[in-house]
Scaffold this motif. Structure first.
Motif, PDB file in Angstrom:
ATOM      1  N   ALA A   3      19.358  18.066  60.675  1.00  0.00           N
ATOM      2  CA  ALA A   3      20.478  18.041  59.733  1.00  0.00           C
ATOM      3  C   ALA A   3      21.526  17.066  60.241  1.00  0.00           C
ATOM      4  N   LYS A   4      22.164  16.390  59.307  1.00  0.00           N
ATOM      5  CA  LYS A   4      23.226  15.453  59.664  1.00  0.00           C
ATOM      6  C   LYS A   4      24.434  16.234  60.171  1.00  0.00           C
ATOM      7  N   PHE A   5      25.031  15.755  61.214  1.00  0.00           N
ATOM      8  CA  PHE A   5      26.213  16.395  61.793  1.00  0.00           C
ATOM      9  C   PHE A   5      27.362  15.408  61.735  1.00  0.00           C
ATOM     10  N   ASN A   6      28.419  15.765  61.028  1.00  0.00           N
ATOM     11  CA  ASN A   6      29.588  14.898  60.919  1.00  0.00           C
ATOM     12  C   ASN A   6      30.583  15.227  62.019  1.00  0.00           C
ATOM     13  N   ILE A   7      31.080  14.218  62.663  1.00  0.00           N
ATOM     14  CA  ILE A   7      32.087  14.397  63.700  1.00  0.00           C
ATOM     15  C   ILE A   7      33.446  14.136  63.072  1.00  0.00           C
ATOM     16  N   ILE A   8      34.342  15.091  63.242  1.00  0.00           N
ATOM     17  CA  ILE A   8      35.699  14.969  62.712  1.00  0.00           C
ATOM     18  C   ILE A   8      36.653  14.840  63.887  1.00  0.00           C
ATOM     19  N   THR A   9      37.447  13.793  63.870  1.00  0.00           N
ATOM     20  CA  THR A   9      38.482  13.617  64.879  1.00  0.00           C
ATOM     21  C   THR A   9      39.804  13.872  64.179  1.00  0.00           C
ATOM     22  N   SER A  10      40.463  14.949  64.563  1.00  0.00           N
ATOM     23  CA  SER A  10      41.650  15.366  63.844  1.00  0.00           C
ATOM     24  C   SER A  10      42.497  16.293  64.702  1.00  0.00           C
ATOM     25  N   CYS A  12      44.737  19.819  64.708  1.00  0.00           N
ATOM     26  CA  CYS A  12      44.510  21.124  64.091  1.00  0.00           C
ATOM     27  C   CYS A  12      45.778  21.626  63.421  1.00  0.00           C
ATOM     28  N   VAL A  13      45.588  22.416  62.388  1.00  0.00           N
ATOM     29  CA  VAL A  13      46.689  23.066  61.684  1.00  0.00           C
ATOM     30  C   VAL A  13      46.594  24.555  61.997  1.00  0.00           C
ATOM     31  N   PRO A  14      47.601  25.115  62.670  1.00  0.00           N
ATOM     32  CA  PRO A  14      47.536  26.529  63.038  1.00  0.00           C
ATOM     33  C   PRO A  14      47.962  27.442  61.889  1.00  0.00           C
ATOM     34  N   PHE A  61      56.144  26.898  55.266  1.00  0.00           N
ATOM     35  CA  PHE A  61      54.700  27.119  55.370  1.00  0.00           C
ATOM     36  C   PHE A  61      54.046  25.962  56.111  1.00  0.00           C
ATOM     37  N   VAL A  62      53.145  26.269  57.016  1.00  0.00           N
ATOM     38  CA  VAL A  62      52.569  25.288  57.936  1.00  0.00           C
ATOM     39  C   VAL A  62      51.916  24.096  57.228  1.00  0.00           C
ATOM     40  N   LEU A  63      51.261  24.299  56.102  1.00  0.00           N
ATOM     41  CA  LEU A  63      50.615  23.173  55.420  1.00  0.00           C
ATOM     42  C   LEU A  63      51.610  22.226  54.764  1.00  0.00           C
ATOM     43  N   ASN A  64      52.850  22.634  54.664  1.00  0.00           N
ATOM     44  CA  ASN A  64      53.895  21.769  54.123  1.00  0.00           C
ATOM     45  C   ASN A  64      54.674  21.057  55.220  1.00  0.00           C
ATOM     46  N   ASN A  65      54.308  21.319  56.456  1.00  0.00           N
ATOM     47  CA  ASN A  65      54.981  20.716  57.603  1.00  0.00           C
ATOM     48  C   ASN A  65      54.275  19.408  57.955  1.00  0.00           C
ATOM     49  N   PRO A  66      54.966  18.276  57.851  1.00  0.00           N
ATOM     50  CA  PRO A  66      54.321  16.981  58.126  1.00  0.00           C
ATOM     51  C   PRO A  66      53.835  16.821  59.566  1.00  0.00           C
ATOM     52  N   ILE A  72      41.571  20.268  60.308  1.00  0.00           N
ATOM     53  CA  ILE A  72      40.938  21.467  60.859  1.00  0.00           C
ATOM     54  C   ILE A  72      41.947  22.596  60.838  1.00  0.00           C
ATOM     55  N   LEU A  73      41.619  23.661  60.131  1.00  0.00           N
ATOM     56  CA  LEU A  73      42.485  24.828  60.049  1.00  0.00           C
ATOM     57  C   LEU A  73      42.016  25.844  61.079  1.00  0.00           C
ATOM     58  N   VAL A  74      42.911  26.251  61.960  1.00  0.00           N
ATOM     59  CA  VAL A  74      42.593  27.260  62.961  1.00  0.00           C
ATOM     60  C   VAL A  74      43.287  28.542  62.522  1.00  0.00           C
TER      61      VAL A  74
END
Length: 91
Positions: A3-10, A12-14, A61-66, A72-74
């Motif tokens: 299976a293809k595995f995508n690598i994400i470099t990012s 994290c959003v807590p 809210f954390v997703l509105n914080n620049p 990646i959501l933790v």
């Protein structure tokens, strides 16, 4: 078969909350949409937490914080529980 595995470099959003159910992730009123476009669901992700009842942005809210522009959501334990998960997968 491999299976293809995508690598994400990012970064994290807590989201340090436990027992976040699918109705909090995507409120049920948005699951009756006639579109499956990514933008529609993305705009309504955590809708009731991201916006105040008057429609204004909840800057606390954390997703509105620049600061957190990650992909990646933790989250805490039991993330994504609930009956709406079946609707998201077309079941």
């Amino acid at each position: 078969m491999k299976a293809k595995f995508n690598i994400i470099t990012s970064t994290c959003v807590p989201l340090p909350l436990e027992n976040v159910d699918t109705d909090q992730i995507i409120p049920a009123r948005f699951l009756k949409a006639t579109t499956r476009e990514e933008k529609f669901f993305g705009d309504n992700l955590f809708r009731d937490w991201r916006y105040h009842p008057d429609g204004s942005l909840n800057k606390d809210f954390v997703l509105n914080n620049p600061t957190y522009g990650g992909q990646i959501l933790v989250a805490g334990k039991n993330f994504g529980s609930g009956s709406s998960v079946n609707m998201l997968h077309g079941q």
